[in-house]
Write an enzyme that holds these catalytic residues in place. Structure first.
Site, mmCIF file in Angstrom:
data_model
loop_
_atom_site.group_PDB
_atom_site.id
_atom_site.type_symbol
_atom_site.label_atom_id
_atom_site.label_comp_id
_atom_site.label_asym_id
_atom_site.label_seq_id
_atom_site.Cartn_x
_atom_site.Cartn_y
_atom_site.Cartn_z
ATOM 1 N NE ARG A 105 10.139 4.690 -15.688
ATOM 2 C CZ ARG A 105 9.871 3.502 -15.148
ATOM 3 N NH1 ARG A 105 10.762 2.522 -15.206
ATOM 4 N NH2 ARG A 105 8.731 3.282 -14.539
ATOM 5 C CG HIS A 132 6.373 5.442 -10.399
ATOM 6 N ND1 HIS A 132 5.894 5.669 -11.672
ATOM 7 C CD2 HIS A 132 6.738 4.129 -10.369
ATOM 8 C CE1 HIS A 132 5.972 4.546 -12.368
ATOM 9 N NE2 HIS A 132 6.476 3.599 -11.608
ATOM 10 C CD GLN A 135 3.325 0.737 -9.765
ATOM 11 O OE1 GLN A 135 4.053 0.564 -10.729
ATOM 12 N NE2 GLN A 135 2.398 -0.147 -9.411
ATOM 13 C CG ASP A 220 10.118 0.772 -4.707
ATOM 14 O OD1 ASP A 220 10.447 -0.216 -5.415
ATOM 15 O OD2 ASP A 220 10.170 1.949 -5.126
ATOM 16 C CB CYS A 260 5.862 -0.235 -7.781
ATOM 17 S SG CYS A 260 7.599 0.073 -7.441
ATOM 18 N NE ARG A 288 2.101 1.690 -14.026
ATOM 19 C CZ ARG A 288 3.409 1.857 -14.196
ATOM 20 N NH1 ARG A 288 4.262 1.121 -13.531
ATOM 21 N NH2 ARG A 288 3.877 2.817 -14.987
#
Ligand code: CP
Ligand code: NVA
Length: 301
Positions: A105, A132, A135, A220, A260, A288
């Site tokens: 990440r 991402h 996700q 988000d 998310c 996840r």
């Protein structure tokens, strides 16, 4: 040595592989719920490099490796040589001689690309400024569990054209759904992606127009990690881009809501919506774990 298979964006899987990965994630979830052991990666090791904060990504990958019979190592720049300037390529060369798979990440997307180029083992993008994809695996699984295939559906993205929004564009292309995107001017998703996938995207500055007819509404945060100093100007720019009950009413009657997480109640979404009956954010977060188990199995075995 043949080059390893990486997962840097959703496009690293074919649509068929993506669908079968989601089915496998659902199977692995059932196995876990029935307390059936599934030690498919016994003694395998995942190295996890985190240059940004994380709750879900870290815990889900770590628990996934434990359930799969392997182990995960958490590496932060604060206490590795990466944080003291050791080149990304060298770190990738060294780590990949010791571990079986690497998750990273970070900020710029080209860092994960460089990492992958120099790695002997699969590299997974655990979030960059551009994408991402992990996700999205969880989001797709969650929608499929609730409503079935996304093909032909309409998904509406409200807010910042950020990493999540870019990955939703990939998902729309891979799974053949329509994507309505409502962003303030200047906060649109990646221009190349928009151009490449314009046939399935409707881009607007009007959240109401975007929400009409949606099967799923997603949003988000307004300021992503690394944009903390823009938080104030972004709050002003995104006024009117909140997902609230009035906006949800414009969508299909049985529309779902996803985020998310982490979420800021009262900013991009009201508490009424995220804590309400259309929200599936807790299943989304849990998935996840299951989706990444399926991903690890695919890449490592
Ligand atoms: N959604 C997500 O990636 O959460 P974390 O930042 O907590 O990992
Ligand atoms: N867009 C957010 C997602 C966090 C999981 C960020 O990049 O901070």
């Amino acid at each position: 040595m043949s080059s390893p298979r990486h997962f840097l964006t959703l496009l690293d899987l074919s649509p068929a592989e993506l669908r079968s990965l989601i089915s496998r994630a659902i199977e692995l979830k059932a196995l876990q719920q029935q307390h059936q052991p599934h030690e498919l990666l016994k003694n395998r090791v995942l190295g996890m490099v985190f240059e940004k904060s994380s709750t879900r990504t870290r815990v889900s990958f770590e628990v996934a490796m434990t359930h799969l019979g392997g182990h995960a190592i958490f590496l932060s720049p604060r206490d590795t040589q990466l944080g003291r300037g050791e080149p990304v390529a060298d770190s990738a060369r060294v780590l990949s001689r010791m571990v079986d798979v690497i998750m990273i990440r970070t900020f710029a997307h080209d860092i994960v690309e460089t990492f992958a180029q120099h790695s002997q083992v699969p590299v997974i993008n655990g979030l960059t400024d551009l994408h991402h994809p992990c996700q999205l695996l969880a989001d797709i699984q969650t929608y499929v569990e609730q409503r079935g295939d996304l093909r032909g559906r309409t998904v509406t993205w409200i807010g910042d054209g950020n990493n999540m929004c870019n990955s939703y564009i990939h998902a729309a292309a891979q799974l053949d759904f329509r994507l309505h995107i409502a962003c303030p001017t200047g906060y649109e998703p990646d221009a190349t992606l928009l151009r490449q996938h314009q046939d399935r995207i409707t881009l607007t500055t009007d959240p109401n127009e975007a929400a009409r007819g949606a099967d799923l509404i997603v949003t988000d945060v307004w300021a992503s990690m690394g944009q903390e100093e823009q938080a104030h100007s972004r709050q002003q720019a995104f006024t009117g881009f909140q997902v609230n009950a009035a906006l949800m009413k414009l969508a299909q009657r049985d529309a779902l809501f996803m985020h998310c997480l982490p979420a800021h109640r009262g900013e991009e979404v009201t508490a009424e919506v995220i804590d309400g009956p259309q929200s599936i954010v807790w299943d989304e977060a849990e998935n996840r774990l299951h989706a990444q188990k399926a991903l690890l199995e695919l890449l490592v075995r």
